[in-house]
Design an enzyme around this catalytic site. Structure first.
Site, PDB file in Angstrom:
ATOM      1  N   ASP A  27      -4.597  -3.276 -17.169  1.00 27.61           N
ATOM      2  CA  ASP A  27      -3.838  -4.021 -16.166  1.00 27.61           C
ATOM      3  C   ASP A  27      -3.214  -5.280 -16.778  1.00 27.61           C
ATOM      4  OD1 ASP A  27      -2.866  -4.641 -13.648  1.00 27.61           O
ATOM      5  OD2 ASP A  27      -4.805  -4.439 -12.643  1.00 27.61           O
ATOM      6  N   ASP A  66       1.440  -0.753  -6.615  1.00 24.70           N
ATOM      7  CA  ASP A  66       0.195  -0.897  -5.855  1.00 24.70           C
ATOM      8  C   ASP A  66       0.319  -0.325  -4.455  1.00 24.70           C
ATOM      9  OD1 ASP A  66      -1.304  -2.031  -7.769  1.00 24.70           O
ATOM     10  OD2 ASP A  66      -1.114  -4.090  -7.060  1.00 24.70           O
TER      11      ASP A  66
HETATM   12  C1  DGJ Z   1      -3.552  -4.651  -9.779  1.00 26.28           C
HETATM   13  C2  DGJ Z   1      -3.496  -3.169  -9.918  1.00 26.28           C
HETATM   14  O1  DGJ Z   1      -2.188  -2.719  -9.761  1.00 26.28           O
HETATM   15  C3  DGJ Z   1      -4.453  -2.551  -8.917  1.00 26.28           C
HETATM   16  O2  DGJ Z   1      -4.343  -1.153  -8.933  1.00 26.28           O
HETATM   17  C4  DGJ Z   1      -5.850  -3.001  -9.237  1.00 26.28           C
HETATM   18  O3  DGJ Z   1      -6.242  -2.469 -10.468  1.00 26.28           O
HETATM   19  C5  DGJ Z   1      -5.924  -4.512  -9.233  1.00 26.28           C
HETATM   20  N1  DGJ Z   1      -4.903  -5.105 -10.052  1.00 26.28           N
HETATM   21  C6  DGJ Z   1      -7.264  -4.975  -9.717  1.00 26.28           C
HETATM   22  O4  DGJ Z   1      -7.332  -6.323  -9.850  1.00 26.28           O
END
Ligand code: DGJ
Length: 683
Positions: free
Chosen positions: A426, A484
């Site tokens: 991430d 997301d």
């Molecule tokens: C952002 C990501 O896009 C999510 O899927 C998740 O992993 C969160 N961060 C976790 O902090």
């Protein structure tokens, strides 16, 4: 086609259609015939767009180079050709500049510019861009913007005099990143028109522009966006720009994306792998990582056919929410005295391998890393003041060797201690810093080194959703997390546009909760499932909430995904051009022997009975059977009766009729999908 005769900077004669077998004499004739008139009130020579357009060639658009010295007076020093690669070396008093072009077997053009300092003193590189010509007929432009949870929103405009410039200073492409710039003939679509698509394979700051200069010459240019003083070459040092990619097509955007996909599939290892169905724990538990609950989730996941269990953010020491506990990659022994082993073993005993979330480029102030090495926090000036936090976190300065070694050692230790098959990597904040160049290169080195040490570990690139999707990072990972937002209506759009560049098997297509955590919209399970088939499928939904009937629907879908994933991983993505509420897209096998199509209503249409649905990309001469695929509940129709073909067992028709005339459209209610499997009846 380049005109490299003489000692001047070679001119670009043509980028577009394959000109076929042309004799040397005809090539020379064409190069001569393409020399333009001398305009009134201008320099006394014809202006030609060169491989390195600069002011001293009377190029009045944005130049290819901006150096602190010697960015004029270039002469050709050599032209080398090797396989599909051409390297043109140009020299000035201050530097040698090499412009590389490669025409890949897929017909993708890529190019880059390198600058080597010839001086005894430092030479600053402010810009080193690749610039390509666009014909006058390509006067419509489509590129992208977006936001968190709404990445890659298309925008169109006319090309006019002046420059349309897009810049990213996010230290990554960004949620609103340009992603792809596509110039084309007016009204170009997925299947029609001539298009020229350009993308910069770079995960840091960048610029792309389309410019019409003085009403006649049009060019598209791109390069890294460098801050003043960010790249200063010592004597004999070289700066090499990222590759810029150009994809031309006379079959609309589908033809353009076919070339990108073929290139990415050939140059990365991804498509040979089975793309396991995965479950990611983020939306199911967020930071509430109770192992008993996770074991229950893992059991339920395995029962529907999940093959990989991915533990998201919250497993590290002190990481109980997003304000703390980032930067030390050790398991929280207070909450997990036996480490990750019990969970990994539980997953393994249910036939699943294990994936783990990490965010190696980041840290919070409370972490041991930040406390012991505050100087490792990326600052605008080394030793300068602390930057602003974002999501309560800082960026680790990977250009500091000790910081790089530290995070590499921590990741290495994790991967050595545990049988981890997959990292969700991430990157949850922008890096608005004048030092993104070194940081981006260091990220690539980190990924490369980790890959060298752990070649079987697959890595997903995530960046608070899809804020870092480019061919630079794609070269080093197996897939991206496109957004997301797991609302299937939003994901229909995100997949449609992301797949212009990224092959579908390289982005996560996940099943979200019944009511989207982000938009609050509620969707039928069949719509959510159908949407999640057109990529590398996964689940974000907390399956513990699902009823027995819903679990068996998910199980059916999982079986179907495993059946169609080889098609998803190799097929051509096709999209029909329509101007109503129905989005028709499909994946057609390279030999056109089978295909999977979806017809989705993205809103309530204007017409009660929409226009027929054409299925593009089939072999015109073969006969096909078309069958509806059921994913549990039937799609809702806004009509008294469905078109008769939908209630028949199957339709059998030649490909030409399916592609050109099509089937009567299902009058779908909004946010409903009809899924079709299409199979050739004879070889
Ligand atoms: C952002 C990501 O896009 C999510 O899927 C998740 O992993 C969160 N961060 C976790 O902090």
């Amino acid at each position: 086609m380049l005109d490299a005769r003489g000692t001047g900077v070679p001119a670009i004669v043509h980028w577009g259609a394959d000109l076929g077998d042309v004799s040397d004499a005809d090539l020379a004739g064409l190069a001569d015939a393409s020399v333009a008139a001398v305009a009134n009130a201008a320099v006394d020579v014809p202006i030609r767009l060169s491989v390195l357009p600069q002011l001293d060639q009377a190029w009045l658009g944005r130049p290819a180079l901006a150096l602190t010295s010697g960015d004029f007076g270039f002469q050709v020093e050599s032209v080398e050709r090797e396989a599909g690669l051409i390297r043109i070396a140009l020299g000035s008093a201050a530097c040698t500049v090499a412009v590389d072009y490669e025409l890949t077997p897929e017909g993708l053009l890529r190019g880059r510019v390198s600058v080597a300092n010839r001086l005894d003193s430092p030479l600053g590189v402010n810009e080193a861009n690749l610039i390509l010509p666009l014909p006058a007929r390509a006067h419509e432009l489509l590129d992208f913007s977006g936001r968190w949870s709404g990445e890659r929103r298309p925008q169109r405009r006319a090309v006019q005099d002046g420059a349309w410039t897009r810049e990213s200073r996010h230290g990554r492409g960004g949620h609103d990143g340009v992603f792809l710039s596509i110039a084309g003939t007016p009204g170009f679509g997925f299947r029609t028109g001539e298009v020229w698509g350009v993308h910069l394979g770079w995960s840091g700051n960048q610029r792309v522009w389309v410019e019409r200069v003085g009403g006649s010459l049009t060019a598209v240019g791109t390069g890294e966006l460098l801050a003043a003083g960010e790249v200063v070459l010592g004597s004999a040092d070289t700066y090499t720009s990222p590759w810029a990619y150009g994809s031309w097509s006379d079959r609309g955007m589908d033809g353009m994306s076919e070339r990108f996909h073929a290139f990415v599939r050939r140059t990365t290892a991804s498509s040979d792998r089975p793309h396991p169905l995965l479950l990611n724990t983020w939306e199911a538990v967020y930071f509430d990582q109770d192992d008993a609950a996770l074991r229950e989730l893992a059991d339920t996941a395995a029962s529907v056919g999940v093959e990989r269990f991915v533990l998201d953010d919250g497993w590290m020491a002190g990481r109980t929410d997003d304000t703390r506990g980032l930067g030390d990659w050790t398991v929280d022994r207070a909450r997990r005295p036996d480490g990750l082993t019990p969970l990994i073993e539980q997953a393994a005993s249910r036939g699943m391998d294990f994936g783990l979330w990490v965010e190696p480029e980041m840290l919070t102030a409370d972490s041991a890393t930040a406390t012991e090495h505050p100087d490792w926090i990326l600052r605008d000036v080394p030793g300068g003041s602390l930057p602003l936090t974002a999501r309560h976190q800082y960026v680790l300065d990977l250009s500091i060797q000790a910081a790089f070694d530290h995070v590499l050692a921590q990741l290495d230790a994790l991967l050595t201690e545990y049988p981890i098959a997959y990292l969700k990597w991430d990157h949850n904040r922008d890096q608005p810093t004048p030092r993104a160049h070194a940081q981006t290169l260091a990220l690539y080195r980190l990924l490369d080194e980790l890959h060298r040490r752990h070649p079987t570990v697959e890595i997903e690139a995530c960046a608070s959703g899809g804020a870092r999707i480019d061919l630079g990072v794609l070269d080093r990972i197996v897939r991206v997390w496109p957004s997301d937002n797991n609302d299937p209506l939003e994901r229909q759009a995100i997949y449609r546009w992301t797949s212009l560049l990224v092959p579908p098997e390289m982005f996560g297509a996940h099943l979200g909760a019944t009511t989207s955590h982000i938009t609050g919209r509620t969707h039928d399970l069949s719509y959510r499932l159908a949407t999640s088939l057109f990529g590398w499928a996964g689940i974000e939904w907390d399956l513990r909430e699902a009823t027995g009937a819903q679990l068996s629907q998910v199980g059916m879908w999982a079986t179907l995904y495993k059946e169609v994933r080889p098609l998803v991983a190799r097929g051509n993505v096709v999209r029909a051009d329509r101007d109503d509420n129905l989005w028709v897209h499909g994946i057609v096998a390279p030999d056109a022997s089978e295909a999977l199509f979806s017809i989705s209503a993205v809103s309530l249409g204007d017409a009660p009975i929409p226009a027929p649905v054409q299925l593009p990309g089939l072999d015109a001469r073969r006969r096909y059977s078309v069958e509806l695929v059921s994913l549990g509940d039937e799609p809702r129709l806004l009509a008294v009766a469905a078109p008769p073909w939908m209630t028949a067992d199957r339709v059998e028709l030649p490909g030409r009729l399916l592609s050109e005339v099509g089937l009567a459209a299902p009058p779908l209610a909004p946010e409903q999908t009809v899924l079709l499997r299409v199979r050739a009846l004879e070889a």
